[in-house]
Design an enzyme around this catalytic site. Structure first.
Site, PDB file in Angstrom:
ATOM      1  N   SER A  59     -18.893   7.986 -35.357  1.00  0.00           N
ATOM      2  CA  SER A  59     -19.435   9.313 -35.572  1.00  0.00           C
ATOM      3  C   SER A  59     -18.384  10.342 -36.004  1.00  0.00           C
ATOM      4  O   SER A  59     -18.749  11.413 -36.477  1.00  0.00           O
ATOM      5  CB  SER A  59     -20.110   9.806 -34.288  1.00  0.00           C
ATOM      6  OG  SER A  59     -19.165   9.921 -33.249  1.00  0.00           O
ATOM      7  N   SER A 116     -16.204   5.309 -32.327  1.00  0.00           N
ATOM      8  CA  SER A 116     -16.296   6.457 -33.243  1.00  0.00           C
ATOM      9  C   SER A 116     -14.991   7.055 -33.743  1.00  0.00           C
ATOM     10  O   SER A 116     -15.021   7.913 -34.621  1.00  0.00           O
ATOM     11  CB  SER A 116     -17.123   7.562 -32.603  1.00  0.00           C
ATOM     12  OG  SER A 116     -18.475   7.264 -32.766  1.00  0.00           O
ATOM     13  N   LYS A 139     -12.996  17.499 -34.380  1.00  0.00           N
ATOM     14  CA  LYS A 139     -14.428  17.160 -34.437  1.00  0.00           C
ATOM     15  C   LYS A 139     -15.235  18.298 -33.805  1.00  0.00           C
ATOM     16  O   LYS A 139     -14.790  18.893 -32.811  1.00  0.00           O
ATOM     17  CB  LYS A 139     -14.621  15.845 -33.653  1.00  0.00           C
ATOM     18  CG  LYS A 139     -15.994  15.209 -33.751  1.00  0.00           C
ATOM     19  CD  LYS A 139     -15.997  13.876 -32.984  1.00  0.00           C
ATOM     20  CE  LYS A 139     -17.301  13.116 -33.112  1.00  0.00           C
ATOM     21  NZ  LYS A 139     -17.237  11.789 -32.429  1.00  0.00           N
TER      22      LYS A 139
HETATM   23  N1  GLN Z   1     -21.680   4.085 -33.246  1.00  0.00           N
HETATM   24  C1  GLN Z   1     -21.804   4.085 -31.814  1.00  0.00           C
HETATM   25  C2  GLN Z   1     -23.067   4.805 -31.425  1.00  0.00           C
HETATM   26  O1  GLN Z   1     -23.811   5.105 -32.285  1.00  0.00           O
HETATM   27  C3  GLN Z   1     -20.590   4.712 -31.204  1.00  0.00           C
HETATM   28  C4  GLN Z   1     -20.612   6.173 -31.262  1.00  0.00           C
HETATM   29  C5  GLN Z   1     -19.406   6.785 -30.643  1.00  0.00           C
HETATM   30  O2  GLN Z   1     -18.416   6.122 -30.366  1.00  0.00           O
HETATM   31  N2  GLN Z   1     -19.515   8.068 -30.375  1.00  0.00           N
HETATM   32  O3  GLN Z   1     -23.325   5.049 -30.299  1.00  0.00           O
END
Ligand code: GLN
Length: 486
Positions: free
Chosen positions: A154, A178, A79
């Site tokens: 994400s 994520s 990532k």
């Molecule tokens: N979807 C969650 C957020 O928008 C989790 C994001 C993540 O785990 N980085 O914060």
């Protein structure tokens, strides 16, 4: 011979048998990326030259027969949140469009030391804020199973790159789901280790008390192989745990006979997609047939998890993102020569809408007069959520739930309504608030042909049992063998 659909352990075997060299394997993945990434957009940066140099070095190691690990010569992606020396690291943001870190994250150092080849940096929601990868400043990633659908987020680029055979495996991060939610959307395996199990040094911070890195892979064995390399204490990260790291592949195949599996009633609620409900309930039956004992457990504070998360995560984000002000690194806009104008112009242009929304929410809940009502209250409820898990784990060894309330949703469907987007994480968030490990693995396909994910949560530092239960399920079913027709 095409090897891009191989798992890490499959490819490692072929490399050891000299059926293929790392340079050849790397070449095939780079070709595959060229062929499909214009559609999928799983990469922000492909590091061809670095990858080939690492592959040549891996081939020298493989032919000398010394210092070989299961990752030696295996092409992976990471990532774009991990600092990579000499390779641009954007975190999905315009703010860091031209940022080239002077050092590697600990995780990258470990991957390189094991002999892995790093193909490039995966697309992601800006600063890891999102559940669909639509918040990337570098265009959304599309789901390899259906390009009309999101890949989750994400770490959507990481999950999609694994599903589309654009790498053997990937590393993502999970602050509120994520890793697990995109794994569920893309039909791959995603593991979030215990908070502190893997070093966060050199991983760009979103919400420091929740962030954790973990593998996204084609099967459960690969997740264990990668965790073996990633886990361990790092003096450069004061929150990393100084505890012995077991060999996660050693107990993988021990089965689930006698294991107690908890089913929390709060996770099978109205609003859950009926196909997800059916798939997860039949997965529970599979585990029962494999010898596990099913027990009902209760996690009574589940209903507060999303609210608590969006207070804690935004508060930490507002403080972590204060560093992007045009002074030290990243974008700088200096329209008038006045310092305040520089801050304002840089942050106005560098951050996208969701990041600005989070900074405002977090700054608000931390401000004088609101701190006790919001941030402090949220921290207290966080403790209650954590206590729920401690109580449940006196009755069971792992907890099984759906990973997400629905299969992947359509591109554009939730972008106008942040609240519905936030609800995508309803089943994954509590695990981060409690700091415990969790995995998602494929357990079905919807009528539309989209993957469905099964989540298995475990006790703090007990990734071994989580992986063991996941492996038992995987070997009893065929879902991990389904591939998108890209
Ligand atoms: N979807 C969650 C957020 O928008 C989790 C994001 C993540 O785990 N980085 O914060």
């Amino acid at each position: 011979m095409s090897i891009t659909n191989e798992s890490i352990h499959g490819l490692s075997h072929r490399l050891a048998n000299k059926e293929v060299t790392s340079v050849e394997a790397t070449g095939q993945f780079l070709e595959r990326i060229k062929a499909v990434d214009e559609t999928v957009n799983a990469y922000i940066t492909v590091a061809d030259d670095h990858a080939i140099a690492q592959a040549q070095e891996a081939d020298r190691r493989l032919s000398s027969g010394t210092n070989i690990t299961p990752l030696t010569g295996v092409p992976v992606s990471v990532k774009d949140i991990f600092c990579t020396k000499e390779i641009r690291t954007t975190c999905g943001s315009k703010m860091l469009e031209n940022f080239i870190p002077p050092y590697d994250a600990t995780l990258i150092t470990k991957l390189k030391a094991a002999g892995a080849v790093i193909l490039g940096k995966n697309n992601m929601d800006e600063f890891a804020m999102g559940s669909s990868t639509e918040n990337s400043a570098y265009s959304p990633t599309l789901n390899p199973w259906s390009t009309a659908h999101v890949p989750g987020g994400s770490s959507g680029g990481s999950a999609a790159s694994v599903a589309a055979d654009e790498c053997a495996a990937s590393i993502g991060t999970d602050t509120g789901g994520s890793i697990r939610q995109p794994a569920s959307c893309c039909g791959v395996v995603g593991l979030k280790p215990t908070y502190g199990r893997v070093s966060r040094f050199g991983m760009i911070a979103f919400a420091s008390s929740l962030d954790q890195a973990g593998p996204l892979t084609k099967d459960v064995e690969d997740a264990a192989i990668l965790l073996n390399v990633m886990a361990g204490h790092d003096p450069a990260d004061s929150t990393s745990i100084d505890a012995p790291v077991p060999d996660y592949t050693a107990s993988l195949k021990e089965g689930v006979k006698g294991l107690k599996i908890g089913i929390p009633k709060e996770y099978f609620i109205e609003g859950i997609d009926p196909e997800v409900d059916v798939a997860v309930k039949s997965a529970i039956e599979v585990l029962k047939e494999a010898g596990a004992e099913i027990v009902e457990v209760s996690l009574p504070h589940t209903a507060y998890a999303v609210s608590v998360y969006y207070l804690v995560a935004t508060a930490e984000a507002s403080s972590n993102l204060a560093r992007y002000d045009g002074v030290k690194y990243g974008m700088r806009l200096d329209p008038t020569g006045n310092l305040t104008d520089m801050y304002r112009a840089t942050r106005e242009a560098g951050f996208g809408a969701e990041v600005k929304r989070r900074i405002m929410l977090g700054t608000y809940s931390l401000s004088a007069g609101y701190y006790d009502a919001y941030y402090k209250k949220a921290s207290q409820v966080r403790t209650l959520i954590s206590n729920d898990f401690n109580a449940a784990f006196t009755k069971c060894d792992v907890i099984v739930t759906p990973t997400a309330p629905s299969p992947a949703f359509k591109v554009g469907e939730r972008t106008e309504d942040p609240l519905t987007m936030y609800l995508s994480d309803i089943f994954t968030i509590s695990c981060n608030l409690a700091g415990i490990p969790g995995i998602s693995l494929p357990c079905g396909l919807s009528k539309e042909g989209l993957p469905i994910g099964l989540q298995i949560l475990g006790r703090s530092l007990d990734e071994e049992t989580v992986l063991r239960a996941a492996y038992a399920y995987e070997t009893a079913t065929e879902w991990h063998k389904a591939r998108p027709k890209l």
